[in-house]
Design a protein around this motif. Structure first.
Motif, PDB file in Angstrom:
ATOM      1  N   LYS A 199       6.572 -10.965  -2.156  1.00 58.43           N
ATOM      2  CA  LYS A 199       5.332 -11.597  -3.011  1.00 58.43           C
ATOM      3  C   LYS A 199       4.265 -10.919  -3.430  1.00 58.43           C
ATOM      4  O   LYS A 199       3.551 -11.253  -4.382  1.00 58.43           O
ATOM      5  N   VAL A 200       4.236  -9.650  -2.842  1.00 59.41           N
ATOM      6  CA  VAL A 200       2.914  -8.565  -3.170  1.00 59.41           C
ATOM      7  C   VAL A 200       3.367  -8.076  -4.358  1.00 59.41           C
ATOM      8  O   VAL A 200       2.606  -7.372  -5.080  1.00 59.41           O
ATOM      9  N   ASN A 201       4.763  -8.055  -4.711  1.00 61.61           N
ATOM     10  CA  ASN A 201       5.184  -7.175  -6.112  1.00 61.61           C
ATOM     11  C   ASN A 201       5.180  -5.724  -5.833  1.00 61.61           C
ATOM     12  O   ASN A 201       4.053  -5.354  -6.801  1.00 61.61           O
ATOM     13  N   LEU A 202       5.558  -5.041  -5.010  1.00 61.65           N
ATOM     14  CA  LEU A 202       5.541  -3.708  -4.898  1.00 61.65           C
ATOM     15  C   LEU A 202       6.153  -3.199  -5.812  1.00 61.65           C
ATOM     16  O   LEU A 202       6.947  -3.735  -6.697  1.00 61.65           O
ATOM     17  N   ARG A 203       5.977  -1.952  -6.197  1.00 69.04           N
ATOM     18  CA  ARG A 203       6.646  -0.978  -7.147  1.00 69.04           C
ATOM     19  C   ARG A 203       8.065  -0.973  -6.818  1.00 69.04           C
ATOM     20  O   ARG A 203       8.429  -0.952  -5.577  1.00 69.04           O
ATOM     21  N   ARG A 204       9.039  -1.074  -7.962  1.00 65.90           N
ATOM     22  CA  ARG A 204      10.539  -1.148  -7.641  1.00 65.90           C
ATOM     23  C   ARG A 204      10.846   0.139  -6.724  1.00 65.90           C
ATOM     24  O   ARG A 204      10.341   1.287  -7.026  1.00 65.90           O
ATOM     25  N   GLY A 205      11.722  -0.308  -5.683  1.00 65.65           N
ATOM     26  CA  GLY A 205      11.986   0.909  -4.846  1.00 65.65           C
ATOM     27  C   GLY A 205      11.295   0.900  -3.495  1.00 65.65           C
ATOM     28  O   GLY A 205      11.768   1.480  -2.496  1.00 65.65           O
ATOM     29  N   GLU A 206      10.252   0.439  -3.749  1.00 66.92           N
ATOM     30  CA  GLU A 206       9.075   0.611  -2.397  1.00 66.92           C
ATOM     31  C   GLU A 206       9.479  -0.382  -1.055  1.00 66.92           C
ATOM     32  O   GLU A 206       9.184  -0.059  -0.102  1.00 66.92           O
ATOM     33  N   LEU A 207      10.186  -1.387  -1.622  1.00 68.30           N
ATOM     34  CA  LEU A 207      10.464  -2.666  -0.571  1.00 68.30           C
ATOM     35  C   LEU A 207      11.609  -1.817   0.409  1.00 68.30           C
ATOM     36  O   LEU A 207      11.745  -2.016   1.446  1.00 68.30           O
ATOM     37  N   PHE A 208      12.618  -1.294  -0.437  1.00 66.41           N
ATOM     38  CA  PHE A 208      13.478  -0.389   0.335  1.00 66.41           C
ATOM     39  C   PHE A 208      13.146   0.777   1.157  1.00 66.41           C
ATOM     40  O   PHE A 208      13.487   0.873   2.322  1.00 66.41           O
ATOM     41  N   LEU A 209      12.170   1.458   0.501  1.00 65.26           N
ATOM     42  CA  LEU A 209      11.641   2.440   1.318  1.00 65.26           C
ATOM     43  C   LEU A 209      10.669   2.063   2.402  1.00 65.26           C
ATOM     44  O   LEU A 209      10.630   2.717   3.434  1.00 65.26           O
ATOM     45  N   THR A 210      10.181   0.868   2.415  1.00 66.71           N
ATOM     46  CA  THR A 210       9.439   0.201   3.479  1.00 66.71           C
ATOM     47  C   THR A 210      10.420  -0.292   4.558  1.00 66.71           C
ATOM     48  O   THR A 210      10.031   0.024   5.915  1.00 66.71           O
ATOM     49  N   TYR A 211      11.479  -0.539   4.212  1.00 68.99           N
ATOM     50  CA  TYR A 211      12.715  -0.801   5.199  1.00 68.99           C
ATOM     51  C   TYR A 211      13.008   0.346   5.940  1.00 68.99           C
ATOM     52  O   TYR A 211      13.057   0.302   7.141  1.00 68.99           O
ATOM     53  N   VAL A 212      13.103   1.492   5.328  1.00 70.82           N
ATOM     54  CA  VAL A 212      13.759   2.816   5.944  1.00 70.82           C
ATOM     55  C   VAL A 212      12.485   3.014   6.695  1.00 70.82           C
ATOM     56  O   VAL A 212      12.626   3.467   7.874  1.00 70.82           O
ATOM     57  N   ILE A 213      11.408   3.037   6.444  1.00 76.32           N
ATOM     58  CA  ILE A 213      10.232   3.560   7.444  1.00 76.32           C
ATOM     59  C   ILE A 213      10.006   2.631   8.443  1.00 76.32           C
ATOM     60  O   ILE A 213       9.865   3.258   9.718  1.00 76.32           O
ATOM     61  N   TRP A 214       9.991   1.384   8.251  1.00 72.75           N
ATOM     62  CA  TRP A 214       9.924   0.484   9.464  1.00 72.75           C
ATOM     63  C   TRP A 214      11.089   0.501  10.298  1.00 72.75           C
ATOM     64  O   TRP A 214      10.926   0.733  11.622  1.00 72.75           O
ATOM     65  N   TYR A 215      12.190   0.458   9.937  1.00 74.67           N
ATOM     66  CA  TYR A 215      13.397   0.636  11.161  1.00 74.67           C
ATOM     67  C   TYR A 215      13.380   1.930  11.527  1.00 74.67           C
ATOM     68  O   TYR A 215      13.606   2.057  12.836  1.00 74.67           O
ATOM     69  N   SER A 216      13.105   3.026  10.886  1.00 67.76           N
ATOM     70  CA  SER A 216      13.076   4.279  11.376  1.00 67.76           C
ATOM     71  C   SER A 216      12.155   4.477  12.445  1.00 67.76           C
ATOM     72  O   SER A 216      12.167   5.235  13.465  1.00 67.76           O
ATOM     73  N   SER A 217      10.898   4.036  12.448  1.00 70.71           N
ATOM     74  CA  SER A 217       9.879   3.819  13.274  1.00 70.71           C
ATOM     75  C   SER A 217      10.132   3.379  14.728  1.00 70.71           C
ATOM     76  O   SER A 217       9.820   4.094  15.611  1.00 70.71           O
ATOM     77  N   GLY A 218      10.630   2.228  14.465  1.00 75.49           N
ATOM     78  CA  GLY A 218      11.116   1.526  15.862  1.00 75.49           C
ATOM     79  C   GLY A 218      12.308   2.089  16.289  1.00 75.49           C
ATOM     80  O   GLY A 218      12.217   2.370  17.514  1.00 75.49           O
ATOM     81  N   ARG A 219      13.164   2.606  15.670  1.00 76.00           N
ATOM     82  CA  ARG A 219      14.352   3.240  16.245  1.00 76.00           C
ATOM     83  C   ARG A 219      13.817   4.485  16.957  1.00 76.00           C
ATOM     84  O   ARG A 219      14.563   4.859  18.085  1.00 76.00           O
ATOM     85  N   TYR A 220      12.851   5.341  16.478  1.00 74.65           N
ATOM     86  CA  TYR A 220      12.541   6.516  17.029  1.00 74.65           C
ATOM     87  C   TYR A 220      12.145   6.448  18.457  1.00 74.65           C
ATOM     88  O   TYR A 220      12.145   6.921  19.327  1.00 74.65           O
ATOM     89  N   PHE A 221      11.065   5.282  18.720  1.00 82.57           N
ATOM     90  CA  PHE A 221      10.564   4.983  19.965  1.00 82.57           C
ATOM     91  C   PHE A 221      11.646   4.257  20.992  1.00 82.57           C
ATOM     92  O   PHE A 221      11.686   4.550  22.161  1.00 82.57           O
ATOM     93  N   ILE A 222      12.450   3.276  20.456  1.00 82.03           N
ATOM     94  CA  ILE A 222      13.550   2.555  21.241  1.00 82.03           C
ATOM     95  C   ILE A 222      14.540   3.741  21.475  1.00 82.03           C
ATOM     96  O   ILE A 222      14.905   3.443  22.848  1.00 82.03           O
ATOM     97  N   GLU A 223      14.768   4.618  20.792  1.00 75.37           N
ATOM     98  CA  GLU A 223      16.034   5.540  21.123  1.00 75.37           C
ATOM     99  C   GLU A 223      15.525   6.243  22.377  1.00 75.37           C
ATOM    100  O   GLU A 223      16.450   6.556  23.159  1.00 75.37           O
ATOM    101  N   GLY A 224      14.254   6.604  22.434  1.00 72.51           N
ATOM    102  CA  GLY A 224      13.835   7.262  23.603  1.00 72.51           C
ATOM    103  C   GLY A 224      13.954   6.701  25.049  1.00 72.51           C
ATOM    104  O   GLY A 224      14.138   7.189  26.217  1.00 72.51           O
ATOM    105  N   LEU A 225      14.278   5.296  24.905  1.00 72.19           N
ATOM    106  CA  LEU A 225      14.594   4.445  25.915  1.00 72.19           C
ATOM    107  C   LEU A 225      16.100   4.460  26.664  1.00 72.19           C
ATOM    108  O   LEU A 225      16.319   4.127  27.551  1.00 72.19           O
TER     109      LEU A 225
END
Length: 270
Positions: A199-225
């Motif tokens: 709904k924020v109407n990000l620039r095209r491609g940035e929704l996917f790149l947000t997905y990459v950043i969000w998933y990777s951030s969580g995966r980094y910390f969870i992987e450590g466990l």
């Protein structure tokens, strides 16, 4: 094993020589639900829904194969001695990063052939990808894999987890961190964020790149466990390295595309 605690049966349907594992059913359900959501959004965005159906027909098998290849490569010491086990994906052993690489490469080629915007495709698919990953982690739960280090039963009880999760985390006489659950919850939160960002109407491609950043951030910390990580060295976990690289690449792409004028269109643009 504590008296009365039995693991859940990883086999959903047993017809003798034919066995259907919960692992495969759960992953299949995640793919199906993600496809339904993507089809609805693609229709809303003015794309022929057959485009996503065709993309899924190519992307899903390629993603599964690439996920398995990725896993086998980093476990080659074992699989070189047990080549017959390479095809036994129902026992687990597919890497999400491998699936992501395979599906993105497929989408790039598909977009060129179909003459549609790659960024538009992956933006629409992003929430579905993350939802599929959230659901897929429950396949790991059924296989009693992708768990963390040792904990006590009281630790799990203090988290107010359902009894069936606590019992399933009791493996060979020891309770473990339910890291599958941590990642599943993280991914579901990510889905909510991505759906809101539409709904924020990000620039095209940035929704996917947000997905990459969000998933990777969580995966980094969870992987450590986790205790079953693919290792690059004795102390360096492959998933954490890949996560850092993906975060850096995603941020760099956001900046580069804006600076170079490659991100003029918005998500809601035709």
């Amino acid at each position: 094993m504590e008296q009365g605690i039995q693991p859940l049966n990883p086999i959903a349907i047993d017809l003798g020589p034919i066995q259907v594992h919960w692992y495969g059913l759960i992953i299949g359900f995640g793919v199906l639900l993600g496809l339904i959501i993507a089809l609805r959004e693609s229709e809303r965005r003015g794309l022929d829904k057959e485009i996503f159906t065709d993309l899924i027909l190519f992307a899903v098998p390629i993603a599964i194969i690439s996920a398995r290849i990725y896993y086998v490569i980093f476990q080659w010491e074992y699989y070189s001695q047990n080549p017959g086990d390479i095809i036994k994906i129902w026992n687990g052993g597919i890497a999400i990063h491998g699936a992501l690489i395979g599906s993105v490469l497929t989408a790039i080629v598909f977009a060129k052939v179909k003459k549609v915007s790659f960024w538009k495709l992956v933006d629409i698919a992003a929430p579905s990808l993350l939802l599929g990953q959230a659901i897929g982690r429950w396949g790991n739960f059924m296989n009693q894999e992708a768990h963390g280090g040792e904990v006590t039963r009281s630790f799990l009880e203090n988290m107010h987890l359902p009894e069936f999760i606590i019992n399933q985390m009791y493996i060979n006489g020891t309770y473990y961190h339910p890291t599958f659950l941590y990642e599943s919850i993280w991914n579901i939160l990510g889905v909510i964020i991505l759906l809101s960002l539409r709904k924020v109407n990000l620039r095209r491609g940035e929704l996917f790149l947000t997905y990459v950043i969000w998933y990777s951030s969580g995966r980094y910390f969870i992987e450590g466990l986790r205790t079953d990580s693919l290792m690059l060295t004795e102390s360096l976990r492959i998933a954490q390295v890949i996560s850092i690289v993906l975060i850096a690449v995603a941020i760099a792409l956001v900046v580069y595309r804006r600076v170079r004028g490659h991100a003029d269109k918005r998500y809601l643009d035709a």
